[in-house]
Design a protein around this motif. Sequence first.
Motif, short mmCIF file in Angstrom:
data_model
loop_
_atom_site.label_atom_id
_atom_site.label_comp_id
_atom_site.label_asym_id
_atom_site.label_seq_id
_atom_site.Cartn_x
_atom_site.Cartn_y
_atom_site.Cartn_z
N SER A 514 -59.96 -47.40 -56.72
CA SER A 514 -61.12 -46.55 -57.02
C SER A 514 -61.71 -46.78 -58.40
O SER A 514 -62.73 -46.20 -58.75
N ASP A 515 -61.08 -47.61 -59.21
CA ASP A 515 -61.56 -47.83 -60.57
C ASP A 515 -62.86 -48.66 -60.55
O ASP A 515 -62.96 -49.61 -59.77
N GLU A 516 -63.79 -48.25 -61.42
CA GLU A 516 -65.08 -48.94 -61.48
C GLU A 516 -65.51 -49.13 -62.93
O GLU A 516 -65.20 -48.31 -63.80
N ILE A 517 -66.24 -50.21 -63.13
CA ILE A 517 -66.89 -50.48 -64.44
C ILE A 517 -68.36 -50.79 -64.15
O ILE A 517 -68.65 -51.66 -63.32
N LEU A 518 -69.26 -50.08 -64.83
CA LEU A 518 -70.71 -50.30 -64.67
C LEU A 518 -71.28 -50.81 -65.98
O LEU A 518 -71.15 -50.16 -67.02
N ILE A 519 -71.87 -52.01 -65.95
CA ILE A 519 -72.56 -52.59 -67.11
C ILE A 519 -74.05 -52.47 -66.84
O ILE A 519 -74.56 -53.02 -65.86
N ARG A 520 -74.79 -51.76 -67.72
CA ARG A 520 -76.20 -51.43 -67.50
C ARG A 520 -77.01 -51.72 -68.75
O ARG A 520 -76.53 -51.53 -69.88
N CYS A 521 -78.26 -52.17 -68.54
CA CYS A 521 -79.21 -52.41 -69.65
C CYS A 521 -80.46 -51.55 -69.44
O CYS A 521 -80.97 -51.47 -68.31
N GLN A 522 -80.94 -50.94 -70.53
CA GLN A 522 -82.16 -50.13 -70.48
C GLN A 522 -82.98 -50.38 -71.75
O GLN A 522 -82.41 -50.59 -72.83
N ALA A 523 -84.32 -50.32 -71.61
CA ALA A 523 -85.22 -50.41 -72.77
C ALA A 523 -85.70 -49.00 -73.11
O ALA A 523 -86.10 -48.25 -72.23
N GLN A 524 -85.65 -48.66 -74.40
CA GLN A 524 -86.08 -47.34 -74.85
C GLN A 524 -86.91 -47.54 -76.12
O GLN A 524 -86.39 -47.59 -77.21
N GLY A 525 -88.27 -47.61 -75.90
CA GLY A 525 -89.13 -47.89 -77.04
C GLY A 525 -88.87 -49.29 -77.57
O GLY A 525 -88.97 -50.28 -76.84
N GLU A 526 -88.47 -49.40 -78.84
CA GLU A 526 -88.18 -50.68 -79.46
C GLU A 526 -86.68 -50.98 -79.45
O GLU A 526 -86.22 -51.89 -80.16
N LEU A 527 -85.92 -50.23 -78.65
CA LEU A 527 -84.46 -50.38 -78.61
C LEU A 527 -84.02 -50.94 -77.28
O LEU A 527 -84.62 -50.68 -76.23
N LEU A 528 -82.94 -51.71 -77.30
CA LEU A 528 -82.25 -52.18 -76.09
C LEU A 528 -80.89 -51.51 -76.05
O LEU A 528 -80.10 -51.63 -77.00
N LEU A 529 -80.60 -50.77 -74.98
CA LEU A 529 -79.34 -50.06 -74.81
C LEU A 529 -78.50 -50.78 -73.76
O LEU A 529 -78.90 -50.87 -72.59
#
Length: 609
Positions: A514-529
């Motif tokens: 049941s273990d999970e790892i989620l790698i996600r990218c998001q843009a927020q204004g001038e930032l990359l998260l």
Amino acid sequence: MIRWLSQKSLFQQFTLAMIVVIFIPLVIITGFSYYRATDQISTLVSELLEKVVTDVSQQLDDVIENYDTLTLYLANSEQVRSFVEQPADAYYEKVRFTSWIESETPFHDFILQSPIVNNLNIVGNTGMFYATNRHAMDGEALSRKESILRRAPALTAQYSQNNGTKIIASQVFQVSPGGAFYISMGRVVLGKNDYTVKGVLFTDIVLDELLKSWKREDIKDGYLWIVDLSGQILYHPDTSLIGTRLEASNSQRLIAGERGHFTSTSDKGDKTVHVYSASKYSGWRVIATVPVVTFEAPITKLRNSIWTFSILIIPVILICFFTFTRSILRPLIRLKAGMREVEQERFVRIEGTALPGNEIGSLISTYNGMVTRISELIETVYKAELKHREDEIARKEAEYHALQMQINPHFLYNTLGTINNYALIAGQTSIQDMIEALAHMFRYSIKDLGEPVQLQEEIQHVHNYLCIQKHRHSRMPMIRWETADFEGYIVPRLMLQPLIENVFQHAFPTIKESDEILIRCQAQGELLLVSVEDNGRGLREAVMESTFVDQLDGANLGIGLVNVHKRIRLKYGDSYGLLLRGSEGEGTTVIAIVRLEPPKTSEIKSIIS
């Protein structure tokens, strides 16, 4: 006002002073003189025109007075008053009346002798009428029964509109195109006993003959014309206007008084003066019309002469003005430019031509001395500051390289331990995969950490790491990627793999299905998260809101997270780094905040290929 003026430049102040002292008085004097003279000339012209129209009205009155005396005698005679009461079919009475008026009254002879009167018409309300004429061309049309009976009611109606105080005037008319104009004049006939209107007596006057006495009046660029009380134009040099009516506004102006004047403006903007005087007998208004430009021409020439002189003298004034202001402003502009250089930390002396011998020259000399002294002091301070900055840069570089060298041996140690355990077991082909993945990782990690890479390179590095972890653990957590739209973007080297390694070391003591790892990218204004989320055991002390890792005192976060956080801050500043949140049993989320840097065009082409 003084405060506002003090905030303007010297050139603006000098210019404003010249405008106030020279140009404004010039404009005021010229304008006042022009309009004063125009007003006086306008008054004089109005008086002269008023005299002309008064004379013309008197001439008309002289003619109409003679006519009025005859018509008054005839209209009040017993025979005429009796005739208009006869029925229309009383032919014997009509013959007897015709004999009487043509043989026993002077009016018939008056018609024959007068060039003005064309014919005599007497019409009763019963339909009985009498008509005579002297002109063969138009006379027949004027004396026809239907013509006479049609015009008689209109004449009577006009008498009522004039309150019975003026001679009747019907609409001016032309019998045939291009022929003479006629105008009907006369008076009503009262009954024998009750003194009510029983009929009308009128004559058709030849308009040109009536106006011969005054048409010789010469008005330069102007003309005379006549309007009756109803606003109908009885005479005008433009014959197409004869018989038409004035606009209501102009008609009211004319009828308002016995004499006066007013000004009108055409559609083209041309102004015209109208001076009028009323006839005592007919109430007609004789009007003299003259364009304003006619009597304004002399004063306009005077105005133009003044303006011409002004235009010739103004260049001389401007040359003197600019010569004077230039002698003052040029050294001040040089001083201002020098002060701007000082603002930009460039301390330059004002050199060149000889300085003026006035107060401005003394000010520039003082400025040069000040600049020289400041340059000497700044040079001393700058050398000390430069040495301090060099020391600070060397310290940061040493710290950066120490962080770079810290992470590589740490992971290499753990990996070599795993390979060693596999080596103790019977020979397995998986050892080859691990060694190959390890080689790629080691080669990637030993490169300069200050060199940025595309996110897809970091992801490939993580895949190599996961290949090793797959052989190390009997089970692997489910890995989900949501990074497809950002794989070409620029990120720091070795940013993502330490975050994944932290999950294996702290989130999953033993790996379950049941273990999970989620790698996600998001843009927020001038930032990359870039976030790494797991559903592992979480943090012992709950961090409910995202917090930078350097603000978590006493938390055992491991070398990898602290290393990545410091490298991001060294590259981008204190507003960037790693955020952490989570609680025990609820999993952990680590978010890397970096600057949003899209790939260059060449990099995008390489990604597509």
